[in-house]
Design a protein around this motif. Structure first.
Motif, mmCIF file in Angstrom:
data_model
loop_
_atom_site.group_PDB
_atom_site.id
_atom_site.type_symbol
_atom_site.label_atom_id
_atom_site.label_comp_id
_atom_site.label_asym_id
_atom_site.label_seq_id
_atom_site.Cartn_x
_atom_site.Cartn_y
_atom_site.Cartn_z
ATOM 1 N N PRO A 189 0.834 -1.218 0.000
ATOM 2 C CA PRO A 189 0.000 0.000 0.000
ATOM 3 C C PRO A 189 0.862 1.259 0.000
ATOM 4 O O PRO A 189 1.894 1.327 0.667
ATOM 5 C CB PRO A 189 -0.806 -0.118 1.302
ATOM 6 N N LYS A 190 0.417 2.197 -0.750
ATOM 7 C CA LYS A 190 1.180 3.435 -0.920
ATOM 8 C C LYS A 190 0.728 4.480 0.094
ATOM 9 O O LYS A 190 -0.457 4.702 0.310
ATOM 10 C CB LYS A 190 0.960 3.968 -2.339
ATOM 11 N N ILE A 191 1.687 5.093 0.748
ATOM 12 C CA ILE A 191 1.384 6.177 1.684
ATOM 13 C C ILE A 191 1.185 7.462 0.891
ATOM 14 O O ILE A 191 2.018 7.839 0.067
ATOM 15 C CB ILE A 191 2.524 6.375 2.704
ATOM 16 N N GLN A 192 0.057 8.104 1.141
ATOM 17 C CA GLN A 192 -0.218 9.332 0.411
ATOM 18 C C GLN A 192 -0.708 10.416 1.368
ATOM 19 O O GLN A 192 -1.228 10.142 2.444
ATOM 20 C CB GLN A 192 -1.286 9.085 -0.662
ATOM 21 N N ARG A 193 -0.519 11.619 0.958
ATOM 22 C CA ARG A 193 -0.914 12.763 1.768
ATOM 23 C C ARG A 193 -2.411 13.022 1.584
ATOM 24 O O ARG A 193 -2.898 13.133 0.464
ATOM 25 C CB ARG A 193 -0.136 14.003 1.352
ATOM 26 N N LEU A 194 -3.122 13.098 2.701
ATOM 27 C CA LEU A 194 -4.557 13.345 2.632
ATOM 28 C C LEU A 194 -4.829 14.781 2.213
ATOM 29 O O LEU A 194 -4.069 15.696 2.528
ATOM 30 C CB LEU A 194 -5.213 13.084 3.992
ATOM 31 N N ASP A 195 -5.946 14.936 1.513
ATOM 32 C CA ASP A 195 -6.368 16.281 1.141
ATOM 33 C C ASP A 195 -6.667 17.086 2.407
ATOM 34 O O ASP A 195 -7.158 16.562 3.406
ATOM 35 C CB ASP A 195 -7.619 16.204 0.262
ATOM 36 N N GLU A 196 -6.393 18.379 2.359
ATOM 37 C CA GLU A 196 -6.555 19.226 3.547
ATOM 38 C C GLU A 196 -7.990 19.237 4.045
ATOM 39 O O GLU A 196 -8.250 19.257 5.254
ATOM 40 C CB GLU A 196 -6.109 20.656 3.235
ATOM 41 N N SER A 197 -8.967 19.215 3.130
ATOM 42 C CA SER A 197 -10.363 19.220 3.557
ATOM 43 C C SER A 197 -10.709 17.949 4.330
ATOM 44 O O SER A 197 -11.503 17.984 5.280
ATOM 45 C CB SER A 197 -11.279 19.366 2.341
ATOM 46 N N VAL A 198 -10.127 16.795 3.927
ATOM 47 C CA VAL A 198 -10.356 15.541 4.639
ATOM 48 C C VAL A 198 -9.747 15.603 6.036
ATOM 49 O O VAL A 198 -10.362 15.205 7.029
ATOM 50 C CB VAL A 198 -9.766 14.354 3.849
ATOM 51 N N VAL A 199 -8.527 16.144 6.120
ATOM 52 C CA VAL A 199 -7.854 16.275 7.417
ATOM 53 C C VAL A 199 -8.677 17.146 8.360
ATOM 54 O O VAL A 199 -8.898 16.808 9.532
ATOM 55 C CB VAL A 199 -6.443 16.875 7.229
ATOM 56 N N ASN A 200 -9.158 18.256 7.843
ATOM 57 C CA ASN A 200 -9.912 19.187 8.681
ATOM 58 C C ASN A 200 -11.227 18.585 9.153
ATOM 59 O O ASN A 200 -11.651 18.804 10.291
ATOM 60 C CB ASN A 200 -10.182 20.484 7.919
ATOM 61 N N ARG A 201 -11.880 17.812 8.288
ATOM 62 C CA ARG A 201 -13.154 17.221 8.682
ATOM 63 C C ARG A 201 -12.952 16.130 9.725
ATOM 64 O O ARG A 201 -13.746 15.992 10.651
ATOM 65 C CB ARG A 201 -13.873 16.648 7.461
ATOM 66 N N ILE A 202 -11.872 15.346 9.577
ATOM 67 C CA ILE A 202 -11.562 14.318 10.579
ATOM 68 C C ILE A 202 -11.277 14.974 11.928
ATOM 69 O O ILE A 202 -11.766 14.544 12.973
ATOM 70 C CB ILE A 202 -10.363 13.462 10.127
ATOM 71 N N ALA A 203 -10.478 16.041 11.903
ATOM 72 C CA ALA A 203 -10.156 16.753 13.144
ATOM 73 C C ALA A 203 -11.405 17.371 13.760
ATOM 74 O O ALA A 203 -11.577 17.371 14.985
ATOM 75 C CB ALA A 203 -9.104 17.830 12.871
ATOM 76 N N ALA A 204 -12.287 17.886 12.917
ATOM 77 C CA ALA A 204 -13.510 18.516 13.421
ATOM 78 C C ALA A 204 -14.403 17.495 14.122
ATOM 79 O O ALA A 204 -15.012 17.785 15.155
ATOM 80 C CB ALA A 204 -14.272 19.168 12.274
ATOM 81 N N GLY A 205 -14.483 16.297 13.572
ATOM 82 C CA GLY A 205 -15.298 15.260 14.189
ATOM 83 C C GLY A 205 -14.770 14.820 15.535
ATOM 84 O O GLY A 205 -15.512 14.283 16.358
ATOM 85 N N GLU A 206 -13.477 15.034 15.779
ATOM 86 C CA GLU A 206 -12.884 14.680 17.071
ATOM 87 C C GLU A 206 -13.108 15.772 18.105
ATOM 88 O O GLU A 206 -13.363 15.499 19.271
ATOM 89 C CB GLU A 206 -11.383 14.439 16.898
ATOM 90 N N VAL A 207 -13.056 17.038 17.672
ATOM 91 C CA VAL A 207 -13.245 18.161 18.591
ATOM 92 C C VAL A 207 -14.725 18.358 18.914
ATOM 93 O O VAL A 207 -15.111 18.544 20.063
ATOM 94 C CB VAL A 207 -12.653 19.458 17.981
#
Length: 612
Positions: free
Chosen positions: A13-31
């Motif tokens: 499996p290839k490691i890839q950088r997540l799109d910024e919008s995906v990162v922000n939404r994941i972080a938002a769901g945690e906060v």
């Protein structure tokens, strides 16, 4: 001999950088885990803004609407563009500031997270500004430039359609009653700690006619007080407050622990089935499982089986002894010498409970008949003797009424004009008098003008006795849609046009109170011409460029001069005060206990000038 070919190596499996919008939404769901998380963050921001009054409105458990309004210092206009970007904050500038942080917010993630999982609108005004600004945010960015608007002191933040883009999360939060209960619980905890701040939490108005049904009644309503015990009594009730013991502890030994603690704990007479522990550490609402478990062990040896305590504690430690950055929602903190502090508090609680456990008090209950069942007089009892003497007569099913119109909740006639009563009728109970005073404060007779009295006579002559009885005795059931409401009267269900009823209510209120309005006093006088210009900018005009601006200015000037000329009459008859410089400082109240939408003031003044 056959040789098997080696299996082809599977592609790693290839490691890839997540799109910024995906990162922000994941972080938002945690906060922002639940609607209560958003409410807690917004209330803490209001407290950091030195607010003395915080009002929370919640719809559908916070999924449709969360609105938090305060009277704090507001947000600067130049800060609005970056307000909802991630990691933008006014609380600290470098990591070392965390060692001495005193504010509740510090990461700059909460507002940003809300914009990634909901639609956020901010309205704010700072001291000295003539008008406020309103701007909407999505995904951390402004959707448009801040728009000038009428505003009251402080900030109002509105979060709509929470988790609209997180289908799985939204489905798990469909029980709105459960989430609203959590929000009320959090506001109650803030209210008994920050006793110098007024708190309220309610569901939104469905309409003006819902006022008596509880849609407008605050589920949390506390006023600023100097007594912590009074705050607890106001929020949690007398049954809790009368069974509390004040507790204090401290230690100032640097080699062991340094802290100060004060609070209230329940005595052995307090018996409930669920522990209520309100814990603030350095004015931060947190949870401490170890401390809670230690205190429950002490109470288990004191209280009857299955009974739980009420505990309020405020612990103050040096900021450098508290690590506030250990939980995504800041629900937990890490303390230096935590075991020593818990042991000392546990020993003190055990000692106080042992000394207060000499006697037990049991409350006597008096059983009363239901107010909805009419009592039987002596004459009636002779005419209709009961065979058993103790059994009440059963009401036929087809005559049973789901709700009781004698219950103050749900009644609509509180705003109806009542004619003067005779001496016997005015000897009502103290409860009824207090209710009447709350509903109709400072009601005065209408002005002695023939034209106004004639209009009132027309209304009285057209009054339908049957409909009047329905409105007086009905109970509000619920809204069928945005226009029609369901009302119950006896065993019948009616569909009422709330819009038309509200208009008629306002019209009759104006006539009844003509020249005798109560008033809203503005904290600062507002220039008429600027308010009218705000209203004109919202309208669509065909002209463009300078010609358009010149026309707006002329309209504003003409309306301002007209209203200044009519200022004396406006003050005398309508309680609208305009000074000689053209500044508005007072507006009338048509409906007691209802504050009109101040955003509509510019439009109101424009219509007042145009329709004169």
């Amino acid at each position: 001999m056959d040789i098997e070919a080696p299996e082809e190596a599977k592609e790693l499996p290839k490691i890839q950088r997540l799109d910024e919008s995906v990162v922000n939404r994941i972080a938002a769901g945690e906060v922002i885990q639940r609607p209560v998380s958003a409410v807690k963050e917004l209330v803490e921001n209001s407290l950091d803004a030195s607010s003395t009054s915080i009002s929370v409105v919640v719809k559908d458990g916070g999924l449709k609407l969360i609105q938090v309004s305060d009277d704090g210092h507001g947000i600067r206009h130049e800060d609005l563009p970056i307000l909802c970007e991630r990691h933008t904050t006014s609380k600290l500038s470098k990591y070392e500031d965390l060692q001495s942080i005193k504010s509740m917010g510090f990461r700059g993630e909460a507002l940003a997270s809300m914009t990634y999982v909901g639609h956020v609108t901010v309205t704010t005004i700072t001291k000295g500004q003539l008008h406020g600004y309103r701007v909407s945010y999505r995904d951390g960015m402004m959707e448009h430039e801040p728009k000038a608007c009428a505003a009251v002191k402080g900030t109002q933040i509105m979060v709509e359609n929470l988790f609209y883009n997180m289908i799985a999360r939204r489905k798990t939060l469909q029980n709105s009653a459960d989430d609203y209960t959590k929000i009320v619980d959090v506001l109650s905890r803030f209210a008994i700690h920050h006793i110098d701040v007024s708190f309220s939490c309610r569901k939104p108005f469905l309409s003006l006619l819902c006022y008596q049904h509880g849609a407008a009644r605050a589920d949390v309503h506390s006023v600023a007080t100097s007594s912590r015990l009074d705050a607890i009594r106001s929020v949690y009730g007398l049954s809790v407050a009368r069974n509390l013991i004040k507790i204090e502890a401290s230690d100032n030994d640097p080699s062991r622990s340094v802290f100060e603690m004060d609070g209230f704990i329940s005595n052995s007479n307090y018996v409930v089935k669920k522990t209520t522990m309100v814990l603030f550490i350095n004015d931060r609402l947190v949870e401490c499982t170890a401390l809670k478990r230690a205190l429950e062990i002490v109470y288990s040896a004191t209280l009857p089986k299955a009974s739980k305590p009420f505990i309020y504690m405020s612990i103050i430690l040096p900021p450098e002894h508290v690590d506030v950055n250990v939980h995504p929602t800041k629900r937990e903190v890490s303390l230096l010498n935590q075991e020593v502090i818990i042991e000392k508090i546990q020993s003190l609680v055990e000692s106080m409970l042992r000394n207060s456990n000499d006697s037990r008090t049991f409350q006597e209950q008096t059983v009363e008949s239901s107010p909805s069942v009419p009592s039987i007089t002596n004459n009636e009892s002779h005419l209709n003797p009961s065979p058993s003497g103790s059994k009440s007569q059963k009401v036929p099913v087809h005559k049973m009424v789901r709700t009781d119109s004698s219950d103050p909740a749900g009644r609509l006639h509180a705003y109806l004009y009542k004619k003067p009563q005779n001496h016997l009728e005015m000897n009502s109970s103290l409860t009824a008098v207090r209710s009447s005073v709350r509903q109709r404060r400072n009601l005065k007779e209408t002005a002695d003008l023939t034209s106004v009295q004639e209009l009132i006579d027309v209304i009285d002559s057209k009054c339908h006795s049957g409909l009047l009885d329905i409105v007086r005795q009905c109970t509000y059931v619920g809204m069928a849609d945005d226009v029609f409401a369901l009302l119950q009267h006896n065993t019948h269900l009616y569909l009422a046009n709330v819009v038309n009823l509200s208009k008629e209510l306002m019209y009759q209120q104006v006539l009844r109170r003509f020249a005798h309005f109560n008033a809203i006093q503005l904290s600062e006088s507002a220039p008429l011409q600027e308010l009218i210009m705000l209203a004109l900018k919202e309208e669509e005009l065909d002209l463009e460029g300078n010609e358009n601006d010149d026309l707006k200015m002329k309209i504003a000037e003409m309306n301002t001069q007209l209203l200044k000329q009519k200022a004396e009459m406006l003050e005398e008859y309508f309680c609208i005060f305009i000074d000689s410089d053209g500044n508005l400082s007072r507006l009338p109240i048509l409906l007691d206990q209802y504050t009109p939408d101040m955003d509509r003031v510019p439009e109101f003044l424009l219509c007042l000038g145009n329709d004169w």
